[in-house]
Design an enzyme around this catalytic site. Structure first.
Site, PDB file in Angstrom:
ATOM      1  N   HIS A   1     -13.211 -18.299  25.760  1.00 19.17           N
ATOM      2  CA  HIS A   1     -13.575 -19.366  26.698  1.00 19.17           C
ATOM      3  C   HIS A   1     -13.893 -18.808  28.084  1.00 19.17           C
ATOM      4  CE1 HIS A   1      -9.744 -18.952  28.801  1.00 19.17           C
ATOM      5  NE2 HIS A   1      -9.187 -18.834  27.605  1.00 19.17           N
TER       6      HIS A   1
ATOM      7  N   GLU B   1       0.829  -1.206   0.000  1.00 17.37           N
ATOM      8  CA  GLU B   1       0.000   0.000   0.000  1.00 17.37           C
ATOM      9  C   GLU B   1       0.863   1.256   0.000  1.00 17.37           C
ATOM     10  OE1 GLU B   1      -3.839  -1.951   2.311  1.00 17.37           O
ATOM     11  OE2 GLU B   1      -2.186  -1.060   3.447  1.00 17.37           O
TER      12      GLU B   1
ATOM     13  N   GLU C   1      -4.307 -20.615  21.451  1.00 20.33           N
ATOM     14  CA  GLU C   1      -3.706 -19.388  21.975  1.00 20.33           C
ATOM     15  C   GLU C   1      -2.221 -19.351  21.641  1.00 20.33           C
ATOM     16  OE1 GLU C   1      -3.494 -16.379  22.507  1.00 20.33           O
ATOM     17  OE2 GLU C   1      -4.748 -16.102  24.305  1.00 20.33           O
TER      18      GLU C   1
END
Length: 448
Positions: free
Chosen positions: A252, A50, A328
């Site tokens: 969770h 970009e 995780e």
């Protein structure tokens, strides 16, 4: 003073991956195409591409008229905010590119405006043409259809941008704006727990999750960051694209480590839900059953997520599918420690981790950059498998934040500016043209 409009874009099929940019210079009155630039740049990230597109567009404008005032329009929030001076540039790869862009023309003669992706189609097309050329081992050349786009460009220039997200996106967008506007956490637990395990004290007001969509929605657009993947953070999907694929993101329930605000990733113990966590799982199961939107349940492989997911699936009459990519982050030697303990034992490593997404926790942990690649790949697999459906992803703090960050096109440091409570709900909708819309963030109304 004469005026010119520069529209620029860049993309990477893999982020990082094969990348290219596109830029077009337009007459602001007629929308006529005055110049086009595009180039395949090899392996790079979306943001690098970009910025390269911006630089090429500014140089093309300077070649046309070195005295003109230039209005830059891009659908990259990151580039627009950084070049406007509202966001600090921290990433080492972005600093020299931003400096090069700023040096092309005098600062006072360049302005920046964010536009939705659908208003940046010309530059996006050029970027994809450049990536296609690189894939085929050839140089980009202007296409014969460029002249035909002049009329389309004129219509685009005359079309005002939307005033806000359509429909039920407003509630989620308000929560996101509040989260990203918050100042970074003071030295101590807030910064670490925003990326690890700390619960928030409250969530946004209850919001209705999107209604379930029919199967067989449209496939992601060609030329997305990865094959079949959305190009994150590109506005809101138009209504005529059909039903989006919606990910309802559930963190969770609590474990014994959660109230203690300890790092709890995939590299340490695999704790079960505490009694409080089980109550939270049942509460969110009832709330989702009442809303009646979830069609599929997918879980991280870690025990706390599988237990939470099973409680919801049992209530909804669904089965749980495990996706390894939703686990995780591995916090290495920091697993089980509080932020203060890590600060005492590994101060330099901790500071590096807070400063750069490429830095990993001590002892072979996983960096946020590596986690982003893993989670993006999981997102793409799930979107391909569940087009047009509403899918519950039961996962952890970091995957939820990364999915939200990518959908917003926000910088990596935004990970430290979002708070997610245990058993909180967030939601992102993905449209067939690659656009993503954040619908909800950190909703805990079902826990009250």
């Amino acid at each position: 003073m004469p005026r010119l409009v520069v529209e620029a874009d860049g993309g990477s099929r893999g982020n990082p991956g094969p990348a290219g940019y596109g830029a077009v210079v337009l007459d602001p009155e007629t929308g006529e195409t005055l110049a086009e630039r595009a180039e395949y740049i090899g392996v790079a990230t979306n943001n690098v591409a970009e910025y390269r597109g911006l630089i090429a567009g500014l140089k093309a404008a300077r070649e046309l008229d070195a005295e003109a005032a230039v209005e830059v329009r891009m659908d990259s929030k990151l580039v627009v905010e950084q070049m406007s001076g509202r966001w600090k540039i921290k990433h080492p790869d972005m600093k020299p590119l931003a400096a090069e862009a700023a040096a092309v023309l005098p600062r006072g003669r360049v302005t920046y405006e964010w536009i939705p992706r659908e208003r940046n189609r010309h530059a996006d097309r050029l970027a994809n043409e450049a990536m296609d050329a690189g894939r085929d081992g050839r140089q980009w050349e202007p296409s014969a259809s460029a002249a035909a786009l002049d009329a389309s460009a004129a219509r685009t220039l005359a079309t005002p941008p939307p005033s806000g997200p359509p429909g039920d996106a407003a509630a989620g967008a308000a929560a996101v704006r509040a989260a990203l506007a918050a100042s970074p956490a003071a030295a101590g637990a807030s910064a670490a727990t925003a990326a690890a395990t700390a619960p928030a004290t409250a969530g946004p007001a209850s919001a209705v999750l999107p209604a379930p969509a029919a199967e067989g929605g449209p496939a992601p657009a060609e030329g997305s960051p990865a094959a079949g993947a959305p190009k994150a953070g590109r506005g809101w999907g138009p209504a005529d694209l059909g039903p989006p694929s919606t990910f309802v993101l559930l963190r969770h329930g609590e474990t014994a480590l959660t109230p203690q605000k300890r790092f709890s990733g995939s590299g340490g113990s695999d704790p079960e839900l505490s009694a409080a966590g089980r109550r939270q799982a049942y509460a969110v199961a009832e709330a989702l059953a009442a809303r009646g939107t979830v069609q599929t349940v997918v879980s991280s492989p870690l025990r706390r997520c599988r237990e939470t997911a099973q409680a919801v699936a049992d209530r909804l009459g669904l089965r749980v599918t495990v996706e390894e990519g939703l686990r995780e982050v591995d916090f290495g030697a920091w697993e089980g420690l509080t932020f203060g303990e890590v600060q005492q034992r590994y101060p330099d490593d901790l500071q590096a981790w807070l400063d750069s997404p490429k830095a990993a926790p001590t002892g072979g942990g996983e960096s946020f950059a590596a986690a982003t690649r893993r989670i993006s790949a999981a997102r793409d697999r799930l979107l391909a498998a569940h087009r047009g459906r509403t899918v519950l992803l039961v996962t952890h703090v970091t995957p939820v934040k990364i999915l939200v960050r990518l959908a917003l096109g926000a910088p990596p440091e935004s990970l430290f500016r979002m708070e997610l409570a245990a058993a909180s709900l967030s939601a992102v909708a993905y449209y067939g043209d690659g656009n993503a819309s954040v619908r909800l963030l950190n909703d805990t109304s079902h826990l009250r």
